[in-house]
Design a protein around this motif. Structure first.
Motif, PDB file in Angstrom:
ATOM      1  N   THR A  55      51.792  30.644 -63.311  1.00  0.00           N
ATOM      2  CA  THR A  55      51.646  31.966 -62.256  1.00  0.00           C
ATOM      3  C   THR A  55      53.141  32.681 -62.500  1.00  0.00           C
ATOM      4  OG1 THR A  55      49.989  30.287 -60.407  1.00  0.00           O
ATOM      5  CG2 THR A  55      50.801  32.734 -59.852  1.00  0.00           C
ATOM      6  N   SER A  56      52.752  34.260 -62.229  1.00  0.00           N
ATOM      7  CA  SER A  56      53.856  35.050 -62.919  1.00  0.00           C
ATOM      8  C   SER A  56      53.640  36.482 -61.973  1.00  0.00           C
ATOM      9  CB  SER A  56      54.122  35.371 -64.179  1.00  0.00           C
ATOM     10  OG  SER A  56      52.940  36.372 -64.754  1.00  0.00           O
ATOM     11  N   VAL A  57      54.391  36.880 -62.214  1.00  0.00           N
ATOM     12  CA  VAL A  57      54.721  38.582 -61.056  1.00  0.00           C
ATOM     13  C   VAL A  57      55.421  38.569 -62.348  1.00  0.00           C
ATOM     14  CG1 VAL A  57      55.471  40.033 -59.291  1.00  0.00           C
ATOM     15  CG2 VAL A  57      53.991  37.539 -58.620  1.00  0.00           C
ATOM     16  N   ALA A  69      44.467  35.826 -66.380  1.00  0.00           N
ATOM     17  CA  ALA A  69      43.618  37.447 -65.690  1.00  0.00           C
ATOM     18  C   ALA A  69      44.763  37.766 -64.877  1.00  0.00           C
ATOM     19  CB  ALA A  69      42.829  36.880 -64.567  1.00  0.00           C
ATOM     20  N   ARG A  70      44.794  38.910 -64.418  1.00  0.00           N
ATOM     21  CA  ARG A  70      46.453  39.680 -63.624  1.00  0.00           C
ATOM     22  C   ARG A  70      45.603  40.479 -62.427  1.00  0.00           C
ATOM     23  NH1 ARG A  70      51.393  39.221 -64.179  1.00  0.00           N
ATOM     24  NH2 ARG A  70      50.743  38.026 -66.014  1.00  0.00           N
ATOM     25  N   GLU A  71      46.401  40.875 -61.385  1.00  0.00           N
ATOM     26  CA  GLU A  71      46.555  42.325 -60.498  1.00  0.00           C
ATOM     27  C   GLU A  71      47.778  41.978 -60.775  1.00  0.00           C
ATOM     28  OE1 GLU A  71      42.663  42.773 -58.943  1.00  0.00           O
ATOM     29  OE2 GLU A  71      42.389  40.715 -58.600  1.00  0.00           O
ATOM     30  N   GLU A  72      47.941  41.994 -59.094  1.00  0.00           N
ATOM     31  CA  GLU A  72      48.787  42.147 -58.655  1.00  0.00           C
ATOM     32  C   GLU A  72      50.486  40.552 -59.289  1.00  0.00           C
ATOM     33  OE1 GLU A  72      49.990  43.116 -54.550  1.00  0.00           O
ATOM     34  OE2 GLU A  72      48.031  42.137 -54.419  1.00  0.00           O
ATOM     35  N   VAL A  73      49.014  39.336 -59.140  1.00  0.00           N
ATOM     36  CA  VAL A  73      49.688  37.743 -59.469  1.00  0.00           C
ATOM     37  C   VAL A  73      48.963  37.523 -60.916  1.00  0.00           C
ATOM     38  CG1 VAL A  73      48.277  36.660 -58.615  1.00  0.00           C
ATOM     39  CG2 VAL A  73      50.132  36.353 -59.022  1.00  0.00           C
ATOM     40  N   ILE A 131      47.065  34.886 -63.586  1.00  0.00           N
ATOM     41  CA  ILE A 131      46.989  33.518 -63.501  1.00  0.00           C
ATOM     42  C   ILE A 131      46.926  33.022 -64.990  1.00  0.00           C
ATOM     43  CG2 ILE A 131      46.155  31.183 -62.717  1.00  0.00           C
ATOM     44  CD1 ILE A 131      45.694  33.104 -59.912  1.00  0.00           C
ATOM     45  N   ILE A 152      52.611  34.021 -54.926  1.00  0.00           N
ATOM     46  CA  ILE A 152      53.126  32.824 -55.784  1.00  0.00           C
ATOM     47  C   ILE A 152      53.101  32.141 -55.029  1.00  0.00           C
ATOM     48  CG2 ILE A 152      54.223  31.185 -57.325  1.00  0.00           C
ATOM     49  CD1 ILE A 152      54.902  33.639 -59.412  1.00  0.00           C
ATOM     50  N   GLU A 181      40.051  39.610 -63.149  1.00  0.00           N
ATOM     51  CA  GLU A 181      40.382  40.968 -64.619  1.00  0.00           C
ATOM     52  C   GLU A 181      38.525  40.491 -65.317  1.00  0.00           C
ATOM     53  OE1 GLU A 181      43.667  42.343 -66.631  1.00  0.00           O
ATOM     54  OE2 GLU A 181      43.847  40.503 -67.002  1.00  0.00           O
TER      55      GLU A 181
END
Lengths: 104, 104
Positions: A16-18, A50-54, A56, B2, B52
């Motif tokens: 999990t990343s920002v 998938a990515r939005e704000e975070v 995964i 997170i 997504e």
């Protein structure tokens, strides 16, 4: 898009990343290369992302040993270094053992 | 964004889905309500979500018993039924035990 994983048990790496706000195309190229490379490793079972704000990314593996080897892969290590230094404002990696699954 | 999870071990429910193409606002309301409701349950530790092409929601729990109780929650059961019948073209739920984590 949903990974076709075998009957449990198997392992999931939940990443999990920002992101930092820079170099979108360089990042996309690196991320795509890591998915391509991971999928060629022994013990790789699949990946979902998938990515939005975070963001995964969950990758699935036959064994902890397969995960260790992938983590130690020289090109992946360089990507990990860039991730820490450049791409990610924050991230968390969780190594887990899938005990049960179901779906449609 | 997170989840601030405790020291392992704990449990992760990895829910991966592909949506049918309908009723975006109804779906968003239901999904938001489920996150709100989950976060009120005993043993809930956190949740991360992104969509997504594929949607991934990972919720974290203290125990398998907490996961079982959340799965059996009456309002959540109704959402699960709607998910199977209406919202999702396909989905997979994986119950896993987080053994180790690290990050920045």
């Amino acid at each position: 898009m949903i990974a076709h994983t075998p009957k449990p048990p198997y392992y999931a790496v939940i990443f999990t990343s920002v992101r930092n706000d820079l170099d979108e195309s360089d990042y996309q190229a690196m991320a795509a290369r890591m998915v391509e490379l991971a999928s060629q490793q022994p013990g790789f079972l699949g990946v979902e992302s998938a990515r939005e704000e975070v963001g995964i990314t969950v990758s699935y593996w036959e064994s902890l040993e397969a995960i260790r080897q992938w983590k130690a892969h020289v090109e992946h290590r360089e990507a990990q270094r860039l991730g820490r230094e450049r791409w990610y404002a924050t991230f968390k990696t969780r190594i887990s053992r899938v005990e049960r699954d179901y779906g449609i």
